[in-house]
Scaffold this motif. Structure first.
Motif, PDB file in Angstrom:
ATOM      1  N   SER A 172       0.818  -1.223   0.032  1.00  0.00           N
ATOM      2  CA  SER A 172       0.152  -0.014   0.153  1.00  0.00           C
ATOM      3  C   SER A 172       0.868   1.357  -0.045  1.00  0.00           C
ATOM      4  O   SER A 172       0.399   2.128  -0.679  1.00  0.00           O
ATOM      5  CB  SER A 172      -0.944  -0.049   1.313  1.00  0.00           C
ATOM      6  N   ALA A 286     -13.173   2.072   5.408  1.00  0.00           N
ATOM      7  CA  ALA A 286     -12.391   1.195   5.433  1.00  0.00           C
ATOM      8  C   ALA A 286     -12.888  -0.162   5.975  1.00  0.00           C
ATOM      9  O   ALA A 286     -12.674  -1.222   5.312  1.00  0.00           O
ATOM     10  CB  ALA A 286     -11.045   1.504   6.178  1.00  0.00           C
ATOM     11  N   SER A 289     -15.131  -1.357   3.157  1.00  0.00           N
ATOM     12  CA  SER A 289     -14.908  -1.664   1.799  1.00  0.00           C
ATOM     13  C   SER A 289     -14.513  -3.132   1.613  1.00  0.00           C
ATOM     14  O   SER A 289     -14.749  -3.422   0.252  1.00  0.00           O
ATOM     15  CB  SER A 289     -13.700  -0.737   1.683  1.00  0.00           C
ATOM     16  N   GLN A 400     -11.766   0.314  -2.859  1.00  0.00           N
ATOM     17  CA  GLN A 400     -10.537   0.452  -2.438  1.00  0.00           C
ATOM     18  C   GLN A 400      -9.534   1.094  -3.324  1.00  0.00           C
ATOM     19  O   GLN A 400      -8.560   1.914  -2.683  1.00  0.00           O
ATOM     20  CB  GLN A 400     -10.187  -1.114  -2.409  1.00  0.00           C
ATOM     21  N   ARG A 425      -5.322  -0.257   5.815  1.00  0.00           N
ATOM     22  CA  ARG A 425      -5.331  -1.921   5.831  1.00  0.00           C
ATOM     23  C   ARG A 425      -5.682  -2.496   7.018  1.00  0.00           C
ATOM     24  O   ARG A 425      -6.486  -3.706   6.988  1.00  0.00           O
ATOM     25  CB  ARG A 425      -3.980  -2.310   5.127  1.00  0.00           C
ATOM     26  N   GLU A 428      -9.479  -2.080   7.165  1.00  0.00           N
ATOM     27  CA  GLU A 428     -10.028  -3.384   6.203  1.00  0.00           C
ATOM     28  C   GLU A 428     -10.047  -4.555   6.608  1.00  0.00           C
ATOM     29  O   GLU A 428     -11.040  -5.126   6.689  1.00  0.00           O
ATOM     30  CB  GLU A 428      -9.311  -3.020   5.097  1.00  0.00           C
TER      31      GLU A 428
END
Length: 504
Positions: A172, A286, A289, A400, A425, A428
């Protein structure tokens, strides 16, 4: 940008530039000095004359994005292809859901601490560690399918979560740092497409092994062997990754790097990053998603035959390829300000997801009233029951891709991109762990999962509107660099102007 404490100190966006410098100085670089700040730009003519062609290609930002995308193809894409079988392709989805929930719980924990870990290890070695963990997933599903050994599937989820967490954080940060300012949408689209091409290959494998009508239970164990082979191929490409401070972007700029911090200082930044307005306002987005994945995996495993599930993993990624490049085109449009593009991108993603969720809830209510049994691809019910799954495989990745683009609009150096990417992340993964954990308890109907996912999107919308409406019209790093050059009255080397914002 002044209203958001999005980027940590020692970055342009954080407002404290004393420690900012570009590492890996190159004799072909024409540095611009303003106080203690060094903003280096490549003299492309000297660079081309002094550096071998193979090395210029290797250090190019697009080459590095390709190497990252190949790893995404071999690792996360194969994991997505297995998930695309519904319940991991096993006869019942519960064991797979438990393993995946543990996987994402560990991934979330590693991502929480991932910024300091990756910034100390370097992106290359974090990617290597992650790539080493990818084959555990394929082998654990094979062992469970072949021999019924469930403990290895669950233990494999634990170790894969640790390795994948390190890999995702490094990935990322890299994908948000590599792209030239005018091509961020296209770079992100290329990355998403690589993952979906991996799903296409995985889907072809699934279908070739599980195409016979009337098959029941789980998919063929040989299916997982093919996945395992591809997962092993990620490791050599991880070793080919160049450190970010040596990368030259396609437009001739280099990636800004802050000074290295101590481990104690890096861990202190976790609190700063997790409580920044950028992360707080995007937190529900997040979590939402990827929340859909657990419920849709259960839906597929519950209502579709083995060969219909195999076919779904082949054809589901097709529309995503078109959709992601379409969104990338919107996000890179040069005749609109960055804020306006952020607003249009948000409404595009939300409206598309809204349609899919309404459709899926309607279908599930009908299934609760009239049990459809196992739907095969030649059944009349197949098209309208499968199409919501087909479209969510596009609208989900769009959310995303959009968010990573938005995050990169605020941060200004590689380290802050790693921290912000790790925080996003982590959230997520929390959403995915909750989703799969919730679906281990859903024995008969995914309707609860669909409704919770729909509700999360609604809850995430207002904070995202607040964040998007505060998106800077231009990338702060470019504005500050220009102001510094104007103040000094000189412009040594190339002046980098954000191609995204001409005409803003």
């Amino acid at each position: 940008m002044s209203h958001l404490d999005a980027a940590p100190p020692n970055t342009h966006a954080g407002g404290n530039d004393d420690a900012l410098e570009t590492k890996g100085a190159n004799p072909m670089v024409a540095p611009y000095h303003s106080g203690d700040v060094t903003d280096e730009r490549i003299d492309m003519t000297a660079y081309e004359n002094s550096v071998p062609r193979w090395k210029r290609i290797y250090q190019n930002s697009f080459t590095q994005m390709v190497l990252l995308s190949i790893q995404a193809f071999c690792g996360p894409a194969m994991a997505d292809a297995i998930a695309g079988l519904g319940g991991g392709g096993l006869a019942t989805p519960q064991t797979s859901n438990i393993a995946v929930a543990i996987n994402y719980a560990m991934l979330a924990l590693v991502c929480l601490c991932g910024g300091p870990i990756v910034n100390k290890l370097g992106t290359k070695w974090a990617l290597v560690i992650g790539a080493m963990s990818f084959p555990i997933r394929g082998s654990s599903y094979y062992v469970n399918s072949k021999f019924g050994v469930q403990w290895y599937l669950i233990l494999g989820g634990f170790f894969t979560g640790i390795g994948s967490g390190a890999w995702y954080v490094a990935e990322s940060g890299s994908i948000m740092s590599l792209a030239p300012s005018g091509s961020r949408g296209k770079y992100l689209a290329f990355w998403i497409v690589a993952r979906n091409l991996g799903q296409l290959v995985g889907g072809a494998i699934n279908l070739s092994k599980n195409h016979k009508k009337g098959a029941v239970g789980g998919v063929s164990p040989d299916t997982y062997v093919a996945f395992l082979i591809i997962e092993c191929m990620a490791l050599p490409f991880a070793f080919l990754i160049s450190p970010l401070d040596r990368v030259v972007r396609s437009d001739g700029t280099r990636i800004l790097m802050s000074e290295k911090l101590s481990t104690k200082q890096e861990f202190k930044r976790i609190r700063f990053t997790m409580t920044s307005k950028l992360i707080v306002l995007s937190a529900l987005w997040a979590i939402w998603s990827f929340f859909y994945s657990g419920t849709w995996s259960t839906y597929l495993g519950t209502y579709f035959s083995v060969r219909a599930r195999a076919l779904s993993s082949l054809i589901s990624p097709f529309f995503c390829i078109v959709g992601c490049f379409g969104l990338g085109f919107i996000l890179d449009m040069k005749n609109m300000s960055q804020r306006r593009r952020a607003q249009i991108g948000l409404f595009t993603v939300v409206i598309l997801n809204l349609g899919v969720y309404i459709w899926s809830i309607v279908m599930q209510v009908r299934f609760n009233e009239h049990k459809p049994g196992k739907i095969d691809w030649d059944d009349s019910l197949y098209a309208k029951s499968f199409l919501p799954y087909f479209f969510v495989q596009t609208t989900g990745p769009l959310s995303q891709s959009y968010m990573y683009w938005l995050l990169s609009s605020f941060a200004t150096d590689a380290q802050s991109n790693v921290r912000n990417g790790a925080a996003f992340r982590c959230l997520e993964a929390v959403g995915q762990a909750i989703s799969y954990g919730m679906n281990t308890q859903i024995k008969t109907s995914p309707l609860i999962g669909f409704c919770v996912t729909f509700g999360l999107m609604g809850a995430a919308l207002y904070p995202m509107l607040v964040l998007v409406n505060q998106t800077p019209d231009r990338i702060p790093a470019d504005v500050i660099a220009e102001e510094q050059e104007a103040a000094e009255g000189k412009g040594v080397g190339r002046t980098v102007v954000d191609a995204d914002t001409k005409g803003a």
